[in-house]
Design a protein around this motif. Sequence first.
Motif, PDB file in Angstrom:
ATOM      1  N   GLY A 232       7.176  11.221   0.461  1.00  0.00           N
ATOM      2  CA  GLY A 232       5.778  11.617   0.644  1.00  0.00           C
ATOM      3  C   GLY A 232       4.971  10.518   1.305  1.00  0.00           C
ATOM      4  O   GLY A 232       4.127  10.780   2.168  1.00  0.00           O
TER       5      GLY A 232
ATOM      6  N   ALA B 233       5.700  10.642   4.800  1.00  0.00           N
ATOM      7  CA  ALA B 233       5.102  11.823   5.430  1.00  0.00           C
ATOM      8  C   ALA B 233       3.638  11.569   5.793  1.00  0.00           C
ATOM      9  O   ALA B 233       3.095  12.197   6.707  1.00  0.00           O
ATOM     10  CB  ALA B 233       5.210  13.030   4.497  1.00  0.00           C
ATOM     11  N   LEU B 234       3.002  10.623   5.084  1.00  0.00           N
ATOM     12  CA  LEU B 234       1.606  10.287   5.390  1.00  0.00           C
ATOM     13  C   LEU B 234       1.439   9.823   6.837  1.00  0.00           C
ATOM     14  O   LEU B 234       0.379   9.987   7.426  1.00  0.00           O
ATOM     15  CB  LEU B 234       1.100   9.181   4.446  1.00  0.00           C
TER      16      LEU B 234
ATOM     17  N   TYR C 256       0.816  -1.220   0.000  1.00  0.00           N
ATOM     18  CA  TYR C 256       0.000   0.000   0.000  1.00  0.00           C
ATOM     19  C   TYR C 256       0.846   1.264   0.000  1.00  0.00           C
ATOM     20  O   TYR C 256       0.653   2.167   0.816  1.00  0.00           O
ATOM     21  CB  TYR C 256      -0.947   0.036   1.199  1.00  0.00           C
TER      22      TYR C 256
ATOM     23  N   SER D 296       1.484   4.664  -1.849  1.00  0.00           N
ATOM     24  CA  SER D 296       0.667   5.468  -2.761  1.00  0.00           C
ATOM     25  C   SER D 296       1.479   5.902  -3.976  1.00  0.00           C
ATOM     26  O   SER D 296       2.561   6.470  -3.849  1.00  0.00           O
ATOM     27  CB  SER D 296       0.139   6.710  -2.036  1.00  0.00           C
ATOM     28  N   ASP D 297       0.928   5.628  -5.158  1.00  0.00           N
ATOM     29  CA  ASP D 297       1.628   6.007  -6.389  1.00  0.00           C
ATOM     30  C   ASP D 297       1.599   7.509  -6.647  1.00  0.00           C
ATOM     31  O   ASP D 297       2.304   8.012  -7.511  1.00  0.00           O
ATOM     32  CB  ASP D 297       1.006   5.288  -7.594  1.00  0.00           C
ATOM     33  N   ALA D 298       0.722   8.220  -5.921  1.00  0.00           N
ATOM     34  CA  ALA D 298       0.604   9.663  -6.138  1.00  0.00           C
ATOM     35  C   ALA D 298       1.743  10.418  -5.458  1.00  0.00           C
ATOM     36  O   ALA D 298       1.952  11.594  -5.727  1.00  0.00           O
ATOM     37  CB  ALA D 298      -0.734  10.160  -5.610  1.00  0.00           C
ATOM     38  N   LEU D 299       2.467   9.726  -4.573  1.00  0.00           N
ATOM     39  CA  LEU D 299       3.460  10.415  -3.757  1.00  0.00           C
ATOM     40  C   LEU D 299       4.823   9.748  -3.891  1.00  0.00           C
ATOM     41  O   LEU D 299       4.915   8.556  -4.190  1.00  0.00           O
ATOM     42  CB  LEU D 299       3.039  10.384  -2.285  1.00  0.00           C
TER      43      LEU D 299
END
Lengths: 226, 404
Positions: free
Chosen positions: A98, A101-102, A89, A91-94
């Motif tokens: 990043g 950082a979530l 899991y 995230s491909d957006a970050l």
Amino acid sequence: MIETLGLRYGYPGGAGLRFADVRIEQGGTLLLRGPSGSGKSTWLALAAGLLTATEGEMIVAGQPLRPLGGRARDAWRAGAIGLLPQKLYLSDALSVAGNLALVYYAAGLPVDHDAIARTLDALGVGELARRLPAQLSGGQAQRVALARAVLRAPSVILADEPTASLDDVACESALGLLRQSAQSCGATLVIATHDRRVAEALPQAAELIFSSQNGINPASMGPGPL
Amino acid sequence: MNTVVLSWRYLWARPLAAGLNLLLMTLGLGSITFVLLASHQLDRAFERDLAGIDVVVGAKGSPMQLILAGVFHIDVPPGNIPLADVQALAKHPQVAQLIPLSLGDSFRGFRIVGTTPAYITHYQATLAQGAIWAAPMQAVVGAQVAAATGLKAGDRFEGSHGLGGGGDAHGHTPYTVAGVLAPCGCVLDRLILTATESVWKVHEDMHSGDTPLDKEEREALEAEREVTMALIRYTTPLAAVTFPRYVNSSTGMQSAAPAVEITRLLGMVGVGTRVLQGFGAVLLLTAAMGVFIALWSAVRERRADLAMLRMLGAPPWKVGALLLCEALWLALLASALGLLAGHGLTAVAGWFLQADKSVVVDGWQWVPREVWVPVAAVGVALLAALLPAISAYRVDVARLLNAR
């Protein structure tokens, strides 16, 4: 420290799981062993406070989980638990950084960029901070996910099948990193696995054996020291 | 990292879908903006031009044509009426003010209107330079005319026969520009005004040819003098009941009430406006569906990301808020782009209308009703995002944890 007493979980629809009592001191290692579908992931979800036991009590990192409400449980999980799910899991957006950082975002805290850099460095993936998850190899991605799990030095690390698709060399190094990371923050390490190599690599670990019989899974404590 | 930044990243993680949705919403909002702007300005222009004119009297024909020709100067007049009849009307007890208009000539497509200075004071127009005409063959030009033709006080120009331009030039009777009007936002902006006598003089000279008229011929011509129409303000609102009937039955002229004709006209044109508004609404609805589908598929694709956030301890509301915020980003971007596109489109339309010497529509004017554009965008986006957000709020983390 993890302790369970008469723990049961019933899925909506009837199938029920009964778990043997467990007690693991802080900093110890627990293996959840058994075939797929025998309830290991359910135990992990209960320990992470993602599911609520239908019966019995579970004390994780000194916190009895039953009395915790939804919001308090989320906050507790953010601080006490490091999760390494089988599917990572990321995230491909970050970017990698990043994604880490979530952790702070989820906990509602300001991002600690130094901690992110230090943790990635410690796991040997410091130079990948700006990459996207899609640009990582499987092993790199797992290290990043592990970095995410240990970023805030949790009391308990819950890993689900961390060696499932790894060859022997990678398996050994993955387990080594897991143990090392758990040791460095004094965390209790729980590994759900059906992989024999894990038990062989961690002979000191306590074991909780899962089996499937008639839809009811009487989990029992294995041979390891408590 | 906060929800605003993170949702922005998530939005542009799928640039094609985000771009297409943005385009859809922009189109919907842009067309709505355009309709709002254009209809508001046209209404305003109509109101401004109509103000204080109770009835228009002219030759028999279509009453709407009379209004379009006489008040808005966008149609040809039905014909002329005898000066003597108009002078008689001016003495009628129910007439407070009568402004005669004589049409027939133009300069580079701008109409030359013979009238009295009362026409200028009626619209409360002011002079930017020069003065009002003091003698025949002097003219005052409207702001738009001055801008388009470069005429300024002291310049001379020749009118040409006909209202459309391209007619025979009245070569030997040139006008002198006495003054230029400041922009008034009304019909005067695109007219050239002169004394009624100028129009008579131009045409009587034209008919006489090169031979000077003797006294008898001139008297005959003077007796036949005509104007095109008269704009009339009543002394009492009650006149609206009796005066038009008096004109229509007792004289050879017809009266047309602007209020009635414009209501009729807007009833016809209004269909077009409503069709445009309908189009905008359909576009906006399509855009809303687009946003809904985009966010819905985003939730499905991002189930894992959202679940991970929950695993990391993010409360459910934070995950739902993330999606709502993504929708808000779309709405805000689309509002800004839509307003820009709507104003741009109006400016283009205004440019064409101006080139057509028709109504002035300004693209860079702010209309209060436009605040509804972002409001509608945000409402639509939030509505579209609500279901996906609820789904994200309820994402079953434990089951995803089991995923292989």
